[in-house]
Every structure is written in structure tokens, then in C-alpha cells.
Design an enzyme around this catalytic site. Sequence first.
Site, mmCIF file in Angstrom:
data_model
loop_
_atom_site.group_PDB
_atom_site.id
_atom_site.type_symbol
_atom_site.label_atom_id
_atom_site.label_comp_id
_atom_site.label_asym_id
_atom_site.label_seq_id
_atom_site.Cartn_x
_atom_site.Cartn_y
_atom_site.Cartn_z
ATOM 1 N N ASP A 180 -2.921 -6.924 15.120
ATOM 2 C CA ASP A 180 -2.281 -5.611 15.174
ATOM 3 C C ASP A 180 -2.292 -5.035 16.591
ATOM 4 O O ASP A 180 -1.427 -4.234 16.951
ATOM 5 C CB ASP A 180 -2.984 -4.620 14.234
ATOM 6 C CG ASP A 180 -2.497 -4.738 12.803
ATOM 7 O OD1 ASP A 180 -1.297 -4.985 12.611
ATOM 8 O OD2 ASP A 180 -3.308 -4.578 11.881
ATOM 9 N N TYR A 187 -1.046 4.461 10.531
ATOM 10 C CA TYR A 187 -1.435 3.507 11.561
ATOM 11 C C TYR A 187 -0.247 3.303 12.495
ATOM 12 O O TYR A 187 0.897 3.162 12.042
ATOM 13 C CB TYR A 187 -1.833 2.159 10.954
ATOM 14 C CG TYR A 187 -3.159 2.159 10.234
ATOM 15 C CD1 TYR A 187 -4.344 2.389 10.924
ATOM 16 C CD2 TYR A 187 -3.227 1.916 8.868
ATOM 17 C CE1 TYR A 187 -5.569 2.388 10.270
ATOM 18 C CE2 TYR A 187 -4.439 1.913 8.196
ATOM 19 C CZ TYR A 187 -5.612 2.148 8.906
ATOM 20 O OH TYR A 187 -6.817 2.154 8.245
ATOM 21 N N GLU A 204 -5.851 4.834 13.622
ATOM 22 C CA GLU A 204 -6.798 3.919 14.268
ATOM 23 C C GLU A 204 -7.479 4.484 15.498
ATOM 24 O O GLU A 204 -8.412 3.865 16.023
ATOM 25 C CB GLU A 204 -6.110 2.592 14.622
ATOM 26 C CG GLU A 204 -5.156 2.639 15.800
ATOM 27 C CD GLU A 204 -3.747 3.069 15.424
ATOM 28 O OE1 GLU A 204 -2.876 3.026 16.303
ATOM 29 O OE2 GLU A 204 -3.518 3.449 14.249
ATOM 30 N N VAL A 263 -12.201 -8.740 17.570
ATOM 31 C CA VAL A 263 -12.493 -7.886 18.718
ATOM 32 C C VAL A 263 -11.529 -6.707 18.735
ATOM 33 O O VAL A 263 -10.327 -6.870 18.513
ATOM 34 C CB VAL A 263 -12.368 -8.678 20.032
ATOM 35 C CG1 VAL A 263 -12.573 -7.768 21.232
ATOM 36 C CG2 VAL A 263 -13.380 -9.809 20.055
ATOM 37 N N LYS A 283 1.559 1.829 7.227
ATOM 38 C CA LYS A 283 1.886 1.024 8.398
ATOM 39 C C LYS A 283 2.796 1.776 9.354
ATOM 40 O O LYS A 283 3.406 2.784 9.009
ATOM 41 C CB LYS A 283 2.554 -0.292 7.977
ATOM 42 C CG LYS A 283 1.584 -1.277 7.331
ATOM 43 C CD LYS A 283 0.355 -1.542 8.176
ATOM 44 C CE LYS A 283 0.664 -2.263 9.473
ATOM 45 N NZ LYS A 283 -0.560 -2.458 10.318
ATOM 46 N N ARG A 297 0.835 -1.194 0.000
ATOM 47 C CA ARG A 297 0.000 0.000 0.000
ATOM 48 C C ARG A 297 0.873 1.248 0.000
ATOM 49 O O ARG A 297 2.087 1.173 0.200
ATOM 50 C CB ARG A 297 -0.924 -0.005 1.219
ATOM 51 C CG ARG A 297 -2.027 -1.039 1.157
ATOM 52 C CD ARG A 297 -2.813 -1.122 2.457
ATOM 53 N NE ARG A 297 -2.026 -1.724 3.525
ATOM 54 C CZ ARG A 297 -2.459 -1.900 4.775
ATOM 55 N NH1 ARG A 297 -3.687 -1.493 5.108
ATOM 56 N NH2 ARG A 297 -1.693 -2.470 5.685
ATOM 57 N N VAL A 343 -1.594 -12.635 10.102
ATOM 58 C CA VAL A 343 -0.873 -11.610 9.345
ATOM 59 C C VAL A 343 -1.246 -10.234 9.883
ATOM 60 O O VAL A 343 -2.423 -9.880 9.950
ATOM 61 C CB VAL A 343 -1.177 -11.720 7.842
ATOM 62 C CG1 VAL A 343 -0.540 -10.573 7.073
ATOM 63 C CG2 VAL A 343 -0.677 -13.062 7.307
ATOM 64 N N VAL A 355 -7.678 -11.333 13.275
ATOM 65 C CA VAL A 355 -7.628 -10.002 12.678
ATOM 66 C C VAL A 355 -7.170 -8.966 13.709
ATOM 67 O O VAL A 355 -6.650 -7.908 13.343
ATOM 68 C CB VAL A 355 -9.002 -9.616 12.095
ATOM 69 C CG1 VAL A 355 -8.933 -8.270 11.388
ATOM 70 C CG2 VAL A 355 -9.478 -10.682 11.110
ATOM 71 N N HIS A 405 -0.813 1.556 16.188
ATOM 72 C CA HIS A 405 -1.075 0.375 17.024
ATOM 73 C C HIS A 405 -0.006 0.252 18.113
ATOM 74 O O HIS A 405 0.728 -0.736 18.198
ATOM 75 C CB HIS A 405 -1.125 -0.893 16.169
ATOM 76 C CG HIS A 405 -2.192 -0.879 15.121
ATOM 77 N ND1 HIS A 405 -3.539 -0.971 15.416
ATOM 78 C CD2 HIS A 405 -2.115 -0.771 13.761
ATOM 79 C CE1 HIS A 405 -4.243 -0.924 14.298
ATOM 80 N NE2 HIS A 405 -3.402 -0.797 13.284
#
Length: 370
Positions: free
Chosen positions: A270, A94, A118, A239, A75, A15, A298, A267, A96
Site C-alpha cells: 500500500d 485510507y 493511516e 515495514v 479504500k 468492506r 495484494v 504487506v 496512502h
Amino acid sequence: MIVGVPTEIKDAERRVGLTPNSVREVTLRGHDVLIQKGAGLGSGFTDAEYETAGAKIISTADELFASSEMIVKVKEPQAIERARLTPDHTLFTYLHLAPDRPQTDDLVASGCMAVAYETVTDRNGRLPLLAPMSQVAGRMSIQAGAHYLEAPHGGSGVLLGGVPGVAPGKIVIIGGGVVGSNAIEMAIGIGADVTVLDRDPHVLDSLNARFGPVLRTIYSTAASLDEYVVDADLVVGAVLIPGAAAPKLVTRDMISRMRPGSVVVDVAIDQGGSFETSKATTHSDPVYMVDDVVHYCVANMPGGVPRTSTLALNNATLPFTLALAANPKEALLNDPHLLRGLNVYDGKITDAAVAEALDMDFHDPVELLG
């Protein structure tokens, strides 16, 4: 403002922070845009397209960071990128941070202003910059699960949609938010037996109204998680607690009692993952086995479909990019929802959930910016 867009260097991340159309919008407002050579190729955008949109192509990341005031990425910055950040940089990407102390320490040490996609909110408390990637990841989770359920990939050999005379596979989705609802849509679309677990009755009511009797909605407790997870062919962990580490809802014991060849897709990886057995993987090495259960964890799932993901992400981030480029402090102080995205400023943590997760001091962003 000089806005820089580096080439993403996380494993198999294709991306890019800005599309050519977004660059055009930024330059029309009088800003300069620097694009690292080849940054858009993974998403199908050539350097020539960026130049036509008004950007200048920069050969190296070192030169781009040194010449830019604002860095727009996808990222979280990798260690070599964090070393290039200074107090003069505004970073928009992002992050995280909750499960990532090394990154947090580096951003604090850099003195930069770090705004996380996020944790930006909207007037309804939703996460508009996380939503597009959550939609992609939710849909991809079912594709990935179906792929790894195939016997050649270590799975049990179950076809999720079944065939006439043979029952469909069982999919359990933990969490009914954006990721979960998109996973549900895909799972129902292929004809699977689908169950969603959530602790919010309003979420369950909404999902029941949307999907009807083809979806089984279950209130999430330790007992119901155990019952449905152990019997599933595919479990999707969906979640999210904004800014905080994901809760570990599926235990190692539950995993050990699943049928051999079952698949789990986390999912939430992250944010640290929602399975006790989860550890982050990459697109080049996406799965591992625990107790004969395939784990797909991933950490940048949407990077697997970079064209779609980049376009969807830019649709959401562009208005905030323009606001920050005009005046970062003013944009943050004038928009309480964008202010929620500020995680690090002037060497201090400005997000309460991140501070709590990492046992660090929290500083009121309004006081710091004011």
C-alpha cells in the site's frame, strides 16, 4: 452533517465504511446517513439492517456523493470517485498518498478535506486506525504464504509447520511492528521456524520478552537481510514509515538467489512495497513470479476477510467519525492526533511525509484551518 457511505469499487473490495451499529451511533447524534444500495452486502450487512439503524438507501454513487457532506469509505477513492469530490466534501478513509501521485493530484484539485486513517496517531505515537487492518494483514500474510507454498499454486511444496522427522519451513518477517508481531503470532502457532528482523532494539527486546526462544530476533542490516531472506521459504515485508513510501529493503539480487518456489508477501505494498520486485496485485489476480519466486502483493489484503475487517475497523474509526461529523475543522483543531490524519485541505498538502515523498509543497494544517 449528511454522512455518505458509498459501495467500495476497488477490485474485490467487500468492506464498508460504516456498519449498521455505527450508523445507529451517528444518527443518534442527529446526523443523517446515506448508504449506497448494497454497500454492506460484501461484509454481510443488508440494506434492511441499515434502514433499521436509521440510514437512507441511495441507488447510485453519483447521487450519494452529490447529496453528502462527509464521505466515509475504506479504500482510497478511485478515479471515478475522485471526480465526484468537491470543496464541500470531507473525505475520511485510507489514502496512502505517498506512492500515488495521481490520487494526490486529484484530491488537491478537488479542494476537499481529506483525512487519512493511516496517519491518525494516538498519545503514544501509534497509528490506531491502521492497527486493526495491520493486525488482519499480519495474520493473513502467513495464511497466504502457506497457501502459495503449496506446489499446485507455484510453491516449493513446503509445509510450514513440518511434521515429526521433517524440519519446519523457514519464515522471515521484516519489521516487528503491528503487522510483524501478528505475523509472528500466526507463524509460531503453526510451528514454523520464525525469524524477525528490525532496526529498533526496543522492538526486538519486546518481541523476545513476548515470544521467548521460539522466535529468533535479529538486528536488521544489509548483511543480515541477505543472509536470512535468501534462505527463507516465506518472507513477509512488514515495514512501515507513517505516511511515507516504504523502503526497498529486499533487492532483486536477493530474490534471484532464493530457492525456486519460495514465497514473498509484501504487506507494505500500500505504501509502495519493501521488495524491489514488488508491484501491486489484486484479490482476483494475487500473485506473479519473479525468478521462480512467488510474489503475493495484494494492496487491500484485509478486504479478503471483509466481515472481520469491517467490524475491527469500525471499532477504531467510529469515535473519529463522530467527531468529524459534529464539526470537521473544530475536531481537527481540538485533537492534534486527528489533525495528523489531515493529508489534503483546500488544494494543499498538509502532511509533511506525503509532501516530501511526492516533492510537493507542505502547508501547516493549523494555519490553513485557523
